[in-house]
Design a protein around this motif. Sequence first.
Motif, short mmCIF file in Angstrom:
data_model
loop_
_atom_site.label_atom_id
_atom_site.label_comp_id
_atom_site.label_asym_id
_atom_site.label_seq_id
_atom_site.Cartn_x
_atom_site.Cartn_y
_atom_site.Cartn_z
N MET A 26 0.71 -1.28 -0.27
CA MET A 26 -0.04 0.01 0.07
C MET A 26 0.91 1.40 -0.06
SD MET A 26 -3.51 -0.24 1.45
CE MET A 26 -4.31 0.92 2.38
N GLY A 27 2.13 1.40 0.41
CA GLY A 27 3.13 2.26 0.59
C GLY A 27 3.25 2.94 -0.83
N LEU A 28 3.59 2.03 -1.76
CA LEU A 28 3.75 2.74 -3.10
C LEU A 28 2.52 3.32 -3.77
CD1 LEU A 28 5.90 -0.17 -4.70
CD2 LEU A 28 6.38 2.05 -3.93
N SER A 29 1.23 2.65 -3.14
CA SER A 29 -0.10 3.45 -4.08
C SER A 29 -0.26 4.82 -3.21
CB SER A 29 -1.16 2.50 -3.86
OG SER A 29 -0.99 1.31 -4.50
N LEU A 30 -0.06 4.61 -2.03
CA LEU A 30 -0.27 6.07 -1.26
C LEU A 30 0.57 6.82 -1.69
CD1 LEU A 30 -1.13 4.59 2.17
CD2 LEU A 30 -2.79 5.56 0.52
N THR A 31 1.84 6.52 -1.90
CA THR A 31 3.06 7.58 -2.47
C THR A 31 2.59 8.01 -3.73
OG1 THR A 31 4.58 6.39 -1.17
CG2 THR A 31 5.56 7.99 -3.05
N PHE A 32 2.17 7.38 -4.66
CA PHE A 32 1.81 7.71 -6.02
C PHE A 32 0.47 8.70 -5.72
CE2 PHE A 32 -1.09 7.05 -9.89
CZ PHE A 32 -0.15 7.85 -10.92
N PHE A 33 -0.80 8.35 -5.09
CA PHE A 33 -1.62 9.27 -4.68
C PHE A 33 -1.07 10.58 -4.17
CE2 PHE A 33 -5.17 10.66 -1.71
CZ PHE A 33 -5.92 11.05 -2.35
N ALA A 34 -0.31 10.80 -3.20
CA ALA A 34 0.09 11.80 -2.44
C ALA A 34 1.02 12.57 -3.25
CB ALA A 34 0.71 11.59 -1.11
N LEU A 35 1.93 12.08 -3.99
CA LEU A 35 3.29 12.81 -4.74
C LEU A 35 3.20 12.38 -6.35
CD1 LEU A 35 5.95 11.91 -1.92
CD2 LEU A 35 4.25 13.91 -1.99
N GLY A 36 2.36 11.77 -6.70
CA GLY A 36 2.39 11.49 -7.99
C GLY A 36 3.49 10.86 -8.74
N GLN A 37 3.80 10.66 -9.84
CA GLN A 37 4.92 9.84 -10.53
C GLN A 37 6.01 10.16 -10.00
OE1 GLN A 37 4.10 7.13 -12.77
NE2 GLN A 37 5.94 6.58 -12.44
N PRO A 38 6.41 11.30 -9.90
CA PRO A 38 7.97 11.54 -9.43
C PRO A 38 8.12 11.15 -8.15
CG PRO A 38 7.05 13.74 -10.40
CD PRO A 38 5.93 12.88 -10.28
N GLY A 39 7.09 11.23 -7.18
CA GLY A 39 7.33 10.52 -5.89
C GLY A 39 7.07 9.10 -5.98
N LEU A 40 6.59 8.46 -6.77
CA LEU A 40 6.48 7.09 -7.01
C LEU A 40 7.74 6.55 -7.58
CD1 LEU A 40 4.93 4.41 -6.92
CD2 LEU A 40 4.28 4.85 -9.16
N ASP A 41 8.39 7.04 -8.34
CA ASP A 41 9.60 6.92 -8.73
C ASP A 41 10.61 6.62 -7.73
OD1 ASP A 41 8.75 6.50 -11.31
OD2 ASP A 41 9.59 8.45 -12.03
N ARG A 42 10.68 7.70 -6.94
CA ARG A 42 11.67 7.53 -5.82
C ARG A 42 11.27 6.56 -4.84
NH1 ARG A 42 11.48 11.95 -8.45
NH2 ARG A 42 13.06 13.46 -8.61
N ALA A 43 9.92 6.37 -4.30
CA ALA A 43 9.68 5.38 -3.55
C ALA A 43 9.73 4.03 -3.98
CB ALA A 43 7.80 5.66 -3.44
N ILE A 44 9.85 3.76 -5.63
CA ILE A 44 10.23 2.68 -5.91
C ILE A 44 11.86 2.19 -5.72
CG2 ILE A 44 10.70 1.27 -8.28
CD1 ILE A 44 8.17 2.36 -9.30
N VAL A 45 12.54 3.08 -5.62
CA VAL A 45 13.85 2.97 -5.27
C VAL A 45 14.17 2.49 -3.87
CG1 VAL A 45 16.35 4.27 -5.09
CG2 VAL A 45 14.77 4.82 -7.17
N PHE A 46 13.49 3.37 -2.87
CA PHE A 46 13.46 2.88 -1.63
C PHE A 46 12.78 1.63 -1.38
CE2 PHE A 46 11.55 2.80 2.64
CZ PHE A 46 12.35 3.54 3.57
N PHE A 47 11.62 1.16 -2.29
CA PHE A 47 11.27 -0.03 -2.02
C PHE A 47 12.26 -1.09 -2.43
CE2 PHE A 47 8.98 -3.54 -4.21
CZ PHE A 47 8.36 -4.26 -3.30
N ILE A 48 12.90 -0.98 -3.60
CA ILE A 48 14.15 -1.64 -3.92
C ILE A 48 15.06 -2.09 -2.95
CG2 ILE A 48 15.73 -2.15 -5.85
CD1 ILE A 48 13.80 -0.92 -7.73
N ALA A 49 15.52 -0.74 -2.47
CA ALA A 49 16.76 -1.02 -1.56
C ALA A 49 16.14 -1.62 -0.21
CB ALA A 49 17.10 0.35 -0.91
N SER A 50 14.83 -1.31 0.34
CA SER A 50 14.36 -2.08 1.37
C SER A 50 14.07 -3.74 1.11
CB SER A 50 13.03 -1.61 2.01
OG SER A 50 11.98 -1.93 1.13
N SER A 51 13.76 -3.92 -0.19
CA SER A 51 13.57 -5.41 -0.60
C SER A 51 14.76 -6.00 -0.31
CB SER A 51 13.05 -5.43 -1.96
OG SER A 51 11.72 -4.98 -1.93
#
Length: 164
Positions: free
Chosen positions: A106-131
């Motif tokens: 849900m974190g990625l979806s909420l990030t996209f909702f709150a910050l749009g595509q630029p925020g989602l791109d950065r959240a994906i990097v965070f998600f990959i690092a956390s993975s």
Amino acid sequence: MEALLNTVVPVAFIVLTGYLVGKRIDFDLQTLSKLSIYVLVPVLIFDAMLRAKLTGASVLGITAGFFLASLGLYLLALGLSRWLRFEQGTAKAMIASATFPNSGNMGLSLTFFALGQPGLDRAIVFFIASSVLMFGLGPAFLRGGGFLQSLWFTLKLPLFWALA
């Protein structure tokens, strides 16, 4: 409003579907965990890496920040567990919960909702690092054993091959 419909509705549908299926079918959680670690997460990471549009410097900065923060949380949890004299199992649980974030789903979806595509791109990097941290080093840490045994176990996980 369109962004809300495009992010919240699919997530709500997936959550509702999971709830209803979970009520009707008794799943083997160990099998689901293995499916997630060996198939679903590597596929998600591979797809996310293909779609993100960031500079190398941004990716390195986000990744370095994540790992420094994780190291700080690890040391804090380790210090607290020693100071409070926790048993080994309790200490591992505390360290794991402090160090391995649940930043996907849900974190990625909420990030996209709150910050749009630029925020989602950065959240994906965070998600990959956390993975990488959670699915790469986490099983070796929680499993225990010697360094080489843990390293071999970690290198057998398909997450690293998806990243490559």
